[in-house]
Design a protein around this motif. Structure first.
Motif, PDB file in Angstrom:
ATOM      1  N   ASP A  20      11.271 118.739 -12.826  1.00 18.65           N
ATOM      2  CA  ASP A  20      11.141 119.578 -11.644  1.00 18.65           C
ATOM      3  C   ASP A  20      12.292 120.576 -11.695  1.00 18.65           C
ATOM      4  O   ASP A  20      13.458 120.203 -11.536  1.00 18.65           O
ATOM      5  CB  ASP A  20      11.229 118.705 -10.387  1.00 18.65           C
ATOM      6  N   LEU A  21      11.990 121.829 -11.927  1.00 20.63           N
ATOM      7  CA  LEU A  21      13.026 122.827 -12.142  1.00 20.63           C
ATOM      8  C   LEU A  21      13.741 123.251 -10.861  1.00 20.63           C
ATOM      9  O   LEU A  21      14.631 124.101 -10.911  1.00 20.63           O
ATOM     10  CB  LEU A  21      12.441 124.050 -12.854  1.00 20.63           C
ATOM     11  N   SER A  22      13.381 122.651  -9.741  1.00 17.96           N
ATOM     12  CA  SER A  22      14.164 122.858  -8.530  1.00 17.96           C
ATOM     13  C   SER A  22      15.228 121.778  -8.371  1.00 17.96           C
ATOM     14  O   SER A  22      16.035 121.821  -7.443  1.00 17.96           O
ATOM     15  CB  SER A  22      13.259 122.866  -7.290  1.00 17.96           C
ATOM     16  N   ASN A  23      15.242 120.826  -9.293  1.00 17.63           N
ATOM     17  CA  ASN A  23      16.171 119.703  -9.245  1.00 17.63           C
ATOM     18  C   ASN A  23      17.191 119.846 -10.375  1.00 17.63           C
ATOM     19  O   ASN A  23      16.829 119.835 -11.555  1.00 17.63           O
ATOM     20  CB  ASN A  23      15.377 118.389  -9.394  1.00 17.63           C
ATOM     21  N   HIS A  24      18.463 119.977 -10.022  1.00 15.50           N
ATOM     22  CA  HIS A  24      19.492 120.227 -11.026  1.00 15.50           C
ATOM     23  C   HIS A  24      19.607 119.088 -12.034  1.00 15.50           C
ATOM     24  O   HIS A  24      19.858 119.327 -13.224  1.00 15.50           O
ATOM     25  CB  HIS A  24      20.848 120.455 -10.354  1.00 15.50           C
ATOM     26  N   GLN A  25      19.445 117.858 -11.575  1.00 11.40           N
ATOM     27  CA  GLN A  25      19.521 116.728 -12.496  1.00 11.40           C
ATOM     28  C   GLN A  25      18.382 116.767 -13.504  1.00 11.40           C
ATOM     29  O   GLN A  25      18.578 116.454 -14.690  1.00 11.40           O
ATOM     30  CB  GLN A  25      19.497 115.404 -11.721  1.00 11.40           C
ATOM     31  N   ASP A  26      17.202 117.153 -13.050  1.00 10.51           N
ATOM     32  CA  ASP A  26      16.069 117.267 -13.964  1.00 10.51           C
ATOM     33  C   ASP A  26      16.312 118.337 -15.021  1.00 10.51           C
ATOM     34  O   ASP A  26      15.952 118.177 -16.201  1.00 10.51           O
ATOM     35  CB  ASP A  26      14.793 117.604 -13.189  1.00 10.51           C
ATOM     36  N   ILE A  27      16.891 119.468 -14.613  1.00 13.50           N
ATOM     37  CA  ILE A  27      17.172 120.545 -15.563  1.00 13.50           C
ATOM     38  C   ILE A  27      18.149 120.055 -16.626  1.00 13.50           C
ATOM     39  O   ILE A  27      17.949 120.284 -17.830  1.00 13.50           O
ATOM     40  CB  ILE A  27      17.747 121.779 -14.842  1.00 13.50           C
ATOM     41  N   ARG A  28      19.186 119.363 -16.202  1.00 12.56           N
ATOM     42  CA  ARG A  28      20.183 118.864 -17.164  1.00 12.56           C
ATOM     43  C   ARG A  28      19.573 117.829 -18.097  1.00 12.56           C
ATOM     44  O   ARG A  28      19.848 117.809 -19.301  1.00 12.56           O
ATOM     45  CB  ARG A  28      21.383 118.276 -16.408  1.00 12.56           C
ATOM     46  N   ARG A  29      18.742 116.962 -17.542  1.00 16.56           N
ATOM     47  CA  ARG A  29      18.094 115.950 -18.383  1.00 16.56           C
ATOM     48  C   ARG A  29      17.149 116.608 -19.390  1.00 16.56           C
ATOM     49  O   ARG A  29      17.096 116.209 -20.570  1.00 16.56           O
ATOM     50  CB  ARG A  29      17.324 114.963 -17.501  1.00 16.56           C
TER      51      ARG A  29
END
Length: 283
Positions: free
Chosen positions: A68-77
């Protein structure tokens, strides 16, 4: 496609690959010989696309990452997963974008437009910079919109948490912000042989352009828009223009280089935006 002296296949990372322009762009990239990494929110819709791509180009390797590209943790993962399987990235295309009918907030408490349209392209590009730098003349493209020319009273500080919600305004402002940020970052990235570009696909008949979040006048003329493959072709052409021709940071509109709006070229605005983005990335 990059002219790499080694025998390796070029790698393209694409966000929002399973709908509209993303679907057509995936086929265009696969047909041009790129191995793909697709980053999408829905695993079910991605699975269907992977089956279609396998039939279309069985020789192409496709890695799917759910995020989910609105979630910073998801982007980093997602960036960690890409870096864990690819030392090189030749092409990174930020195709994901949102436009909503009402104010919607991310898990960080920020406006969804800002998170997906502006911060996600910034953060993912920063996180994948080592892999982009390792490639031979890598290119990063943010899918832009000429709708940014409709932005009025542009306030970088108000993008994250707007006081008022006015339909389409957050979309135009965040697209303008992305263009300004990429323009500001282009010189520094060029030192690593990475070209940054912004490309407008033009008025294209996509699920987003048909949504109720668009202005009334926009929806009245949407049936005159071109099919998704035309918009995808414009993005592909901007992405595969030779990266070593010295034209880093260009904006493409109607398939041709064009000048960004004046505010997007304003150095003070650019530096203010970068400070905000860097602060969020460091938090």
């Amino acid at each position: 496609m990059n002219d790499n002296p080694s025998a390796r296949r070029p790698v393209a990372v694409l966000t929002a690959s399973y709908s509209g322009i993303g679907t057509e762009l995936s086929k265009r990239l696969a047909g041009a010989g790129y191995d793909l990494v697709v980053i999408n929110r829905s695993s079910d819709r991605t699975s269907q696309q992977l089956r279609d791509l396998q039939s279309f180009a069985p020789y192409v390797s496709v890695q799917s990452i759910q995020a989910d590209l609105s979630n910073h943790q998801d982007i980093r993962r997602a960036a960690e997963q890409v870096a864990g399987t690819h030392d090189f990235i030749d092409l990174l295309i930020h195709n994901a974008g949102v436009v909503t009918e009402r104010l919607e907030l991310s898990v960080q408490g920020n406006d969804l437009h800002y998170e997906v349209n502006t911060f996600a392209p910034y953060l993912l590009t920063e996180l994948l910079r080592p892999q982009l730098a390792t490639a031979n003349n890598a290119v990063v493209v943010a899918v832009g919109s000429s709708g940014m020319r409709m932005a009025r009273n542009f306030d970088p500080q108000g993008l994250r948490k707007p006081d008022k919600f006015r339909r389409f305004q957050p979309y135009s402002h965040t697209k303008l912000a992305t263009a300004a940020a990429f323009h500001a970052m282009a010189g520094d990235y060029a030192k690593d042989g990475i070209t940054l570009r912004i490309a407008d696909p033009g008025p294209t008949r996509t699920p987003m352009s048909l949504s109720g979040a668009m202005p009334v006048w926009f929806r009245l003329i949407r049936w005159y828009f071109v099919p998704s493959e035309y918009g995808a072709e414009r993005i592909f052409e901007a992405a595969t223009l030779p990266a070593d021709d010295g034209r880093s940071g260009l904006y493409f509109e109607s398939g041709r280089p064009a000048a960004l709006p004046r505010v997007a070229r304003d150095t003070a605005v650019q530096q203010e935006l970068l400070a905000i983005l860097q602060g969020m990335a460091d938090s």
